[in-house]
Design a protein around this motif. Sequence first.
Motif, PDB file in Angstrom:
ATOM      1  N   ALA A 114      12.595 -11.666   5.689  1.00 54.38           N
ATOM      2  CA  ALA A 114      13.026 -10.289   5.429  1.00 54.38           C
ATOM      3  C   ALA A 114      11.793  -9.492   5.026  1.00 54.38           C
ATOM      4  CB  ALA A 114      14.079 -10.245   4.333  1.00 54.38           C
ATOM      5  N   LEU A 115      11.455  -8.496   5.805  1.00 50.49           N
ATOM      6  CA  LEU A 115      10.218  -7.754   5.597  1.00 50.49           C
ATOM      7  C   LEU A 115      10.278  -6.915   4.326  1.00 50.49           C
ATOM      8  CD1 LEU A 115       7.456  -7.037   6.917  1.00 50.49           C
ATOM      9  CD2 LEU A 115       8.595  -5.044   7.904  1.00 50.49           C
ATOM     10  N   THR A 116       9.275  -7.076   3.465  1.00 48.64           N
ATOM     11  CA  THR A 116       9.147  -6.244   2.268  1.00 48.64           C
ATOM     12  C   THR A 116       7.902  -5.372   2.320  1.00 48.64           C
ATOM     13  OG1 THR A 116       7.937  -7.983   1.080  1.00 48.64           O
ATOM     14  CG2 THR A 116      10.332  -7.958   0.849  1.00 48.64           C
ATOM     15  N   GLN A 117       6.914  -5.745   3.138  1.00 48.55           N
ATOM     16  CA  GLN A 117       5.668  -4.988   3.223  1.00 48.55           C
ATOM     17  C   GLN A 117       5.897  -3.705   4.027  1.00 48.55           C
ATOM     18  OE1 GLN A 117       6.141  -8.123   4.000  1.00 48.55           O
ATOM     19  NE2 GLN A 117       4.437  -9.435   3.417  1.00 48.55           N
ATOM     20  N   ARG A 118       5.730  -2.575   3.372  1.00 51.94           N
ATOM     21  CA  ARG A 118       5.964  -1.303   4.054  1.00 51.94           C
ATOM     22  C   ARG A 118       4.777  -0.899   4.921  1.00 51.94           C
ATOM     23  NH1 ARG A 118      10.460   1.143   2.195  1.00 51.94           N
ATOM     24  NH2 ARG A 118      11.437   0.148   0.398  1.00 51.94           N
ATOM     25  N   ASN A 119       3.585  -1.264   4.501  1.00 53.43           N
ATOM     26  CA  ASN A 119       2.387  -0.924   5.266  1.00 53.43           C
ATOM     27  C   ASN A 119       1.437  -2.115   5.236  1.00 53.43           C
ATOM     28  OD1 ASN A 119       3.113   1.975   5.610  1.00 53.43           O
ATOM     29  ND2 ASN A 119       2.858   1.998   3.387  1.00 53.43           N
ATOM     30  N   SER A 120       1.013  -2.570   6.397  1.00 48.40           N
ATOM     31  CA  SER A 120       0.125  -3.721   6.494  1.00 48.40           C
ATOM     32  C   SER A 120      -0.949  -3.458   7.535  1.00 48.40           C
ATOM     33  CB  SER A 120       0.912  -4.984   6.883  1.00 48.40           C
ATOM     34  OG  SER A 120       1.935  -5.264   5.949  1.00 48.40           O
ATOM     35  N   SER A 121      -2.004  -4.256   7.471  1.00 47.55           N
ATOM     36  CA  SER A 121      -3.037  -4.204   8.506  1.00 47.55           C
ATOM     37  C   SER A 121      -3.198  -5.598   9.093  1.00 47.55           C
ATOM     38  CB  SER A 121      -4.369  -3.708   7.937  1.00 47.55           C
ATOM     39  OG  SER A 121      -4.840  -4.572   6.920  1.00 47.55           O
ATOM     40  N   LEU A 122      -3.327  -5.651  10.409  1.00 45.91           N
ATOM     41  CA  LEU A 122      -3.428  -6.909  11.144  1.00 45.91           C
ATOM     42  C   LEU A 122      -4.785  -6.988  11.829  1.00 45.91           C
ATOM     43  CD1 LEU A 122      -2.299  -9.475  12.592  1.00 45.91           C
ATOM     44  CD2 LEU A 122      -1.379  -7.917  14.335  1.00 45.91           C
ATOM     45  N   THR A 123      -5.465  -8.111  11.665  1.00 45.32           N
ATOM     46  CA  THR A 123      -6.745  -8.352  12.330  1.00 45.32           C
ATOM     47  C   THR A 123      -6.654  -9.631  13.147  1.00 45.32           C
ATOM     48  OG1 THR A 123      -8.037  -7.265  10.596  1.00 45.32           O
ATOM     49  CG2 THR A 123      -9.209  -8.798  12.021  1.00 45.32           C
ATOM     50  N   ILE A 124      -7.086  -9.562  14.389  1.00 49.82           N
ATOM     51  CA  ILE A 124      -7.178 -10.743  15.243  1.00 49.82           C
ATOM     52  C   ILE A 124      -8.612 -10.854  15.737  1.00 49.82           C
ATOM     53  CG2 ILE A 124      -6.470 -11.804  17.424  1.00 49.82           C
ATOM     54  CD1 ILE A 124      -3.712 -10.703  16.996  1.00 49.82           C
ATOM     55  N   LYS A 125      -9.167 -12.062  15.634  1.00 49.94           N
ATOM     56  CA  LYS A 125     -10.549 -12.296  16.052  1.00 49.94           C
ATOM     57  C   LYS A 125     -10.617 -13.568  16.885  1.00 49.94           C
ATOM     58  CE  LYS A 125     -12.405 -12.559  11.927  1.00 49.94           C
ATOM     59  NZ  LYS A 125     -13.447 -12.670  10.884  1.00 49.94           N
ATOM     60  N   PHE A 126     -11.595 -13.615  17.777  1.00 48.54           N
ATOM     61  CA  PHE A 126     -11.965 -14.900  18.351  1.00 48.54           C
ATOM     62  C   PHE A 126     -13.475 -14.958  18.515  1.00 48.54           C
ATOM     63  CE2 PHE A 126     -10.342 -12.560  22.206  1.00 48.54           C
ATOM     64  CZ  PHE A 126     -11.520 -12.463  22.932  1.00 48.54           C
ATOM     65  N   ARG A 179       4.815   5.024   5.963  1.00 52.12           N
ATOM     66  CA  ARG A 179       3.673   5.884   5.675  1.00 52.12           C
ATOM     67  C   ARG A 179       3.910   7.226   6.352  1.00 52.12           C
ATOM     68  NH1 ARG A 179      -1.952   3.373   6.933  1.00 52.12           N
ATOM     69  NH2 ARG A 179      -1.420   2.266   5.018  1.00 52.12           N
ATOM     70  N   PRO A 180       4.024   8.299   5.569  1.00 51.38           N
ATOM     71  CA  PRO A 180       4.325   9.613   6.156  1.00 51.38           C
ATOM     72  C   PRO A 180       3.345   9.980   7.267  1.00 51.38           C
ATOM     73  CG  PRO A 180       4.465   9.709   3.765  1.00 51.38           C
ATOM     74  CD  PRO A 180       3.902   8.360   4.101  1.00 51.38           C
ATOM     75  N   GLY A 181       3.892  10.422   8.393  1.00 51.47           N
ATOM     76  CA  GLY A 181       3.072  10.835   9.518  1.00 51.47           C
ATOM     77  C   GLY A 181       2.709   9.726  10.476  1.00 51.47           C
ATOM     78  N   SER A 182       2.982   8.459  10.107  1.00 53.14           N
ATOM     79  CA  SER A 182       2.645   7.334  10.974  1.00 53.14           C
ATOM     80  C   SER A 182       3.831   6.965  11.857  1.00 53.14           C
ATOM     81  CB  SER A 182       2.234   6.112  10.145  1.00 53.14           C
ATOM     82  OG  SER A 182       1.062   6.376   9.413  1.00 53.14           O
ATOM     83  N   THR A 183       3.528   6.373  13.003  1.00 48.76           N
ATOM     84  CA  THR A 183       4.564   5.945  13.934  1.00 48.76           C
ATOM     85  C   THR A 183       5.142   4.606  13.489  1.00 48.76           C
ATOM     86  OG1 THR A 183       3.437   7.052  15.757  1.00 48.76           O
ATOM     87  CG2 THR A 183       5.062   5.380  16.332  1.00 48.76           C
ATOM     88  N   ILE A 184       6.464   4.516  13.426  1.00 50.53           N
ATOM     89  CA  ILE A 184       7.125   3.277  13.031  1.00 50.53           C
ATOM     90  C   ILE A 184       7.130   2.321  14.222  1.00 50.53           C
ATOM     91  CG2 ILE A 184       9.289   2.246  12.248  1.00 50.53           C
ATOM     92  CD1 ILE A 184       9.921   4.870  10.853  1.00 50.53           C
ATOM     93  N   PRO A 185       6.646   1.091  14.055  1.00 48.11           N
ATOM     94  CA  PRO A 185       6.605   0.145  15.173  1.00 48.11           C
ATOM     95  C   PRO A 185       8.004  -0.212  15.665  1.00 48.11           C
ATOM     96  CG  PRO A 185       5.362  -0.675  13.275  1.00 48.11           C
ATOM     97  CD  PRO A 185       6.118   0.512  12.819  1.00 48.11           C
ATOM     98  N   VAL A 186       8.085  -0.593  16.923  1.00 45.04           N
ATOM     99  CA  VAL A 186       9.337  -1.074  17.493  1.00 45.04           C
ATOM    100  C   VAL A 186       9.127  -2.502  17.978  1.00 45.04           C
ATOM    101  CG1 VAL A 186      10.133   1.204  18.195  1.00 45.04           C
ATOM    102  CG2 VAL A 186       8.751  -0.152  19.773  1.00 45.04           C
ATOM    103  N   ALA A 187      10.227  -3.231  18.126  1.00 44.93           N
ATOM    104  CA  ALA A 187      10.153  -4.597  18.637  1.00 44.93           C
ATOM    105  C   ALA A 187       9.750  -4.549  20.105  1.00 44.93           C
ATOM    106  CB  ALA A 187      11.506  -5.288  18.468  1.00 44.93           C
ATOM    107  N   ASN A 188       8.588  -5.115  20.408  1.00 42.80           N
ATOM    108  CA  ASN A 188       8.072  -4.985  21.766  1.00 42.80           C
ATOM    109  C   ASN A 188       6.737  -5.712  21.869  1.00 42.80           C
ATOM    110  OD1 ASN A 188       8.004  -4.169  24.393  1.00 42.80           O
ATOM    111  ND2 ASN A 188       7.451  -2.048  23.986  1.00 42.80           N
ATOM    112  N   PHE A 189       6.144  -5.687  23.057  1.00 45.77           N
ATOM    113  CA  PHE A 189       4.770  -6.117  23.232  1.00 45.77           C
ATOM    114  C   PHE A 189       3.837  -5.005  22.769  1.00 45.77           C
ATOM    115  CE2 PHE A 189       6.760  -8.532  26.834  1.00 45.77           C
ATOM    116  CZ  PHE A 189       6.534  -9.799  26.319  1.00 45.77           C
TER     117      PHE A 189
END
Length: 395
Positions: A151-163, A230-240
């Motif tokens: 159950a998601l509690t984090q309202r705003n997060s940042s994701l980093t992917i590296k290789f 986050r005001p003004g930010s786009t809310i993500p949707v389930a998708n690629f």
Amino acid sequence: MGMFYAYGGALIDENEIQAKTESGEFASFARSAMKAPADASIDFSTGRLTAADLRGPMVSPVATRTPFEAIGIGKPLTIEIRHIYTGRYPKRNLFHRSSDMIVTSAIKSSPVLSEASTAINMMRKDVCPRTGFSTPHADEFGTPVVFYTSALTQRNSSLTIKFGFDEFPGDELERFGQILADAAGMPLFAAAGLQLHGASAIAKLVGRLGESLFDRRAAFRATESITFARPGSTIPVANFALMMQDDEDERRILRTHVISGGRLVHAETNRPYDGDIPYVVISLDGRRNDELKHFMSESAVSVMLSDLTSGAGVDSAHMDELREAVAVYHDYRLRRRADRIADKMSHESPESYEGKRLAIEYSALVANINEAALKPIRVAEQNTPLFVNPVRHAA
């Protein structure tokens, strides 16, 4: 950095989504889709979205594909790596035509000042430039899972992917692979001190392996925000979603390519992209997965253990005991947060906006507590929600 969302036959970023919203084009498209769906469409810089694309949660309307489930605060969230393409990397030289590859990810909530733990997702030997793959081979170690919460509690997060790429001694990579295998479908969490915490094993990896994991000059590094409040930010949707680095050629690719089946292909020929620009396709989905219910606690434990054991020699047996204790402490912290929310709920009407918001947050916190003794009990016969410690209640 750039993350691009698949909207029908287009790949668009947050700025274009915001612009279309503010101009009223999305609203106009929605009205047209209701009145005359056969004619409804909206054009983007890289393609077009039609009403037919909206049959199902923003995926291609092919009956054989599993639909995405909605995501949001209080709902499950799984983030997975669906495809990796190396592009121009690794750089070749006279003596090496290929290199060993390690893929890592990290996600942290805002505001968090400390560095997030790194999840080691995949490792692959002898990777050549312009290589693409979606999952580890059957004889390789790794997992595509980047993040999971019941159950998601984090309202705003940042994701980093590296290789990154390097040449690792065979025994070192094999040892690392065995530790990763012990994680049983979970990524291996590592704090910045290179102390690796798996499901039942711990190892100290040194030298170039560590440099590849934590060197910020990795061949590919993309960081994006995932924001739900986050005001003004786009809310993500389930998708690629497509993650790429800053590159002047990105826009040119997006005009001719789309995401299909979880990878980037040419819009007309359906041929997979095979150019020089590296990319990663991820997916965001709201389907519940009990096999990953310990993901959040494992990530938190790795950070806490790094602080507790920094510079100390701890053997494997004692580390497992310490790890279990820290996992319980993590659940205790979630319980305390839930209790504070419960106290606020007692002063709000259950039907008010704030009361409903607090109820969603409370349920999400409780869903992430794994230790049964720390889960609160709701006393149904009370008019006002009352939450008690089950251990004291039993006494």
